[in-house]
Scaffold this active site. Structure first.
Site, mmCIF file in Angstrom:
data_model
loop_
_atom_site.group_PDB
_atom_site.id
_atom_site.type_symbol
_atom_site.label_atom_id
_atom_site.label_comp_id
_atom_site.label_asym_id
_atom_site.label_seq_id
_atom_site.Cartn_x
_atom_site.Cartn_y
_atom_site.Cartn_z
ATOM 1 N N HIS A 35 46.767 36.021 48.168
ATOM 2 C CA HIS A 35 46.700 36.525 49.539
ATOM 3 C C HIS A 35 45.319 36.348 50.151
ATOM 4 C CE1 HIS A 35 45.549 40.315 47.302
ATOM 5 N NE2 HIS A 35 44.658 40.358 48.276
ATOM 6 N N ASP A 44 50.958 36.456 42.970
ATOM 7 C CA ASP A 44 49.878 36.598 43.944
ATOM 8 C C ASP A 44 48.698 35.840 43.356
ATOM 9 O OD1 ASP A 44 48.081 37.265 45.880
ATOM 10 O OD2 ASP A 44 48.051 39.421 45.462
ATOM 11 N N SER A 80 39.901 42.950 45.828
ATOM 12 C CA SER A 80 40.962 41.977 45.555
ATOM 13 C C SER A 80 40.439 40.653 45.040
ATOM 14 C CB SER A 80 41.752 41.676 46.808
ATOM 15 O OG SER A 80 43.005 42.244 46.764
ATOM 16 N N SER A 130 45.298 42.259 42.599
ATOM 17 C CA SER A 130 46.239 42.002 43.686
ATOM 18 C C SER A 130 46.189 43.118 44.720
ATOM 19 C CB SER A 130 47.663 41.848 43.141
ATOM 20 O OG SER A 130 48.604 41.742 44.194
#
Length: 491
Positions: free
Chosen positions: A229, A258, A339, A354
């Site tokens: 992401h 992810d 993240s 994540s």
């Protein structure tokens, strides 16, 4: 031209297995150490031992023994999984971090389990059956059901667990019924908040996509791995000094992962270390996957280094941007800006951050993307302190739901939490999760889920942090000095 480092190190490395003394260039908000790290009694970095003492209450000997036991358990569980075949019900370490439990549906296998040094647990359902039930939930879930935080397999309880927000227990049970799962095989657990991606992110050293900030996970040959992401394929990245760094060449989010891979330029020097944001570099020795119940630590430039326990594997997490399957669940805290960052068990790489809920003041839970899946998908070699790529070192025993991750039938992800998830860890103050956002200036933008859809999310990171604190990275919140106030939980 002077080469720039992805993990910038001025290091003195002693003989193999001994301590590594590192000093990193100081960054905004960090406090580099003024003296070399002390030589540890084991190969475990002293900084990780200190973090495990703080977060898990373990002294150096206990922490070292627990990490060694987890590595042993990984190999034994792989061996017994092969022996038990269809009767295998999963594996997990007990709360003491020492007892390896192996679930079996055939009582005649108990002597073999004991002979291997593990404790047999007779159960009704094999891990393959539990994982099949979990996949049925993935398939049956409607758009409305995605309001539920997630679901996973609890091998210790021999059940599928569906998480629900307060008042949504009926919806959780209805989903299980629609998926055709018997009520005796399902447990509904109430949690206080939904997880969010921890994007806007710094885990170990930061990099930038437009004005959005994310973190380097682990250096690999040709670049580094991170969270999906944190940028769509084709997105250009910049380093802390604002110089061109590389390009995102693989990105998956949401969906069955992810994960992301950034290919760096020729002038970027790659190093097999993790920044602990306390003036030290932690060595990366490989990527043997630790079992449920094992101790694990993560690094993030917002909050520094924190440790805890692996609670579950192969969890489906319903983020605002969409569902992600195959994540590993922990009771380690994280905040906005963490993240993409690295997770270690000892010196073994485990994954990249994540998302999650809660914060490092009241506690919470955080999910990570297993690193071996990223390595396998992109045919990457992890850079390690041994000088050789770690490749796909799964170390055996990974009972993690490989079927969601495509890891060749390692579908026992059910391994997850050894029953630990419901003991207050699903709801321990995680209602503050939405406020975590570290640097997201109100965090308003990551909410709608539309800017992160399909991994295109952070193209330029337009919305995430209000775009003002990331310029060149000057405002990194190293070690969480800027925590407080309303910090949203997606990094």
């Amino acid at each position: 031209m002077q080469r720039r480092t992805v993990v910038a190190i001025a290091a003195t490395v002693t003989a193999a297995g001994a301590a590594v003394a590192f000093t990193l260039p100081s960054m905004a908000g960090t406090q580099p150490s003024q003296r070399p790290a002390a030589k540890p009694a084991s190969a475990v970095a002293p900084q990780l031992l200190a973090a495990m003492k703080r977060d898990l209450g373990l002294n150096a000997d206990q922490a070292t023994a627990r990490l060694a036991r987890a590595k042993w358990a990984s190999g034994v569980s792989a061996q017994l999984r092969g022996t038990a075949g269809d009767s295998y019900g999963g594996a997990w370490l007990g709360k003491d971090g020492n007892t390896l439990n192996i679930a079996i549906t055939d009582a005649s296998l108990a002597p073999k389990v004991r002979a291997a040094g593990a404790e047999p647990k007779l159960v009704k359902r094999s891990v393959a059956q539990l994982d099949s039930a979990k996949r049925a939930l993935d398939s049956a879930a409607t758009k409305s059901d995605r309001d539920l935080p997630g679901w996973y397999v609890d091998v210790a309880a021999n059940e599928v667990v569906v998480q629900a927000l307060p008042g949504d227990s009926r919806k959780a049970r209805a989903l299980a019924a629609d998926a055709g799962i018997p009520s005796s095989a399902v447990r509904v657990v109430t949690v206080k908040s939904s997880p969010k991606p921890l994007a806007d992110v710094i885990g170990a050293q930061p990099y930038f996509i437009g004005q959005a900030r994310c973190s380097i996970g682990f250096a690999v040959e040709g670049g580094f791995v991170t969270a999906g992401h944190c940028g769509a394929e084709g997105t250009q990245t910049r380093d802390l000094d604002g110089q061109a760094q590389g390009q995102v060449v693989d990105s998956v989010f949401p969906g069955n992962s992810d994960l992301g891979f950034v290919q760096t330029g020729a002038d970027v020097q790659l190093q097999p270390f993790v920044d602990d944001f306390n003036g030290n570099a932690l060595p990366v020795g490989g990527s043997t996957e630790s079992p449920v119940g094992a101790a694990v630590c993560r690094s993030g430039s917002t909050t520094g280094t924190f440790c805890g326990t692996i609670l579950a594997k192969n969890q489906t997490v319903n983020y605002p941007e969409g569902a992600v399957t195959g994540l590993t669940r922990t009771d380690v805290c994280a905040e906005g800006g963490d993240s993409g960052g690295p997770w270690l068990s000892g010196d073994q790489a485990q994954g990249v951050t994540s998302g999650g809920s809660g914060d490092c003041t009241v506690g919470g839970e955080t999910f990570f993307q297993p690193v071996n899946e990223i390595l396998e998908r992109n045919n990457l070699s992890l850079l390690t302190t041994g000088g050789q790529g770690g490749g796909n070192q799964q170390g055996g025993g990974q009972d993690q739901g490989g079927n969601d991750q495509g890891n060749g039938g390692q579908d026992n992800g059910g391994q997850d939490n050894g029953g630990q998830d419901n003991g207050g860890q699903d709801n321990g103050g995680q209602d503050n999760g939405q406020d975590q956002g570290g640097n997201e200036q109100g965090g308003q933008d990551q909410q709608g889920g539309n800017d992160q859809q399909g991994g295109n999310d952070q193209q330029g990171g337009q919305n995430q942090q209000g775009g003002n604190d990331q310029q060149g990275g000057q405002n990194q919140q190293g070690n969480g000095q800027n925590r407080g106030g309303k910090q949203r939980s997606h990094a």
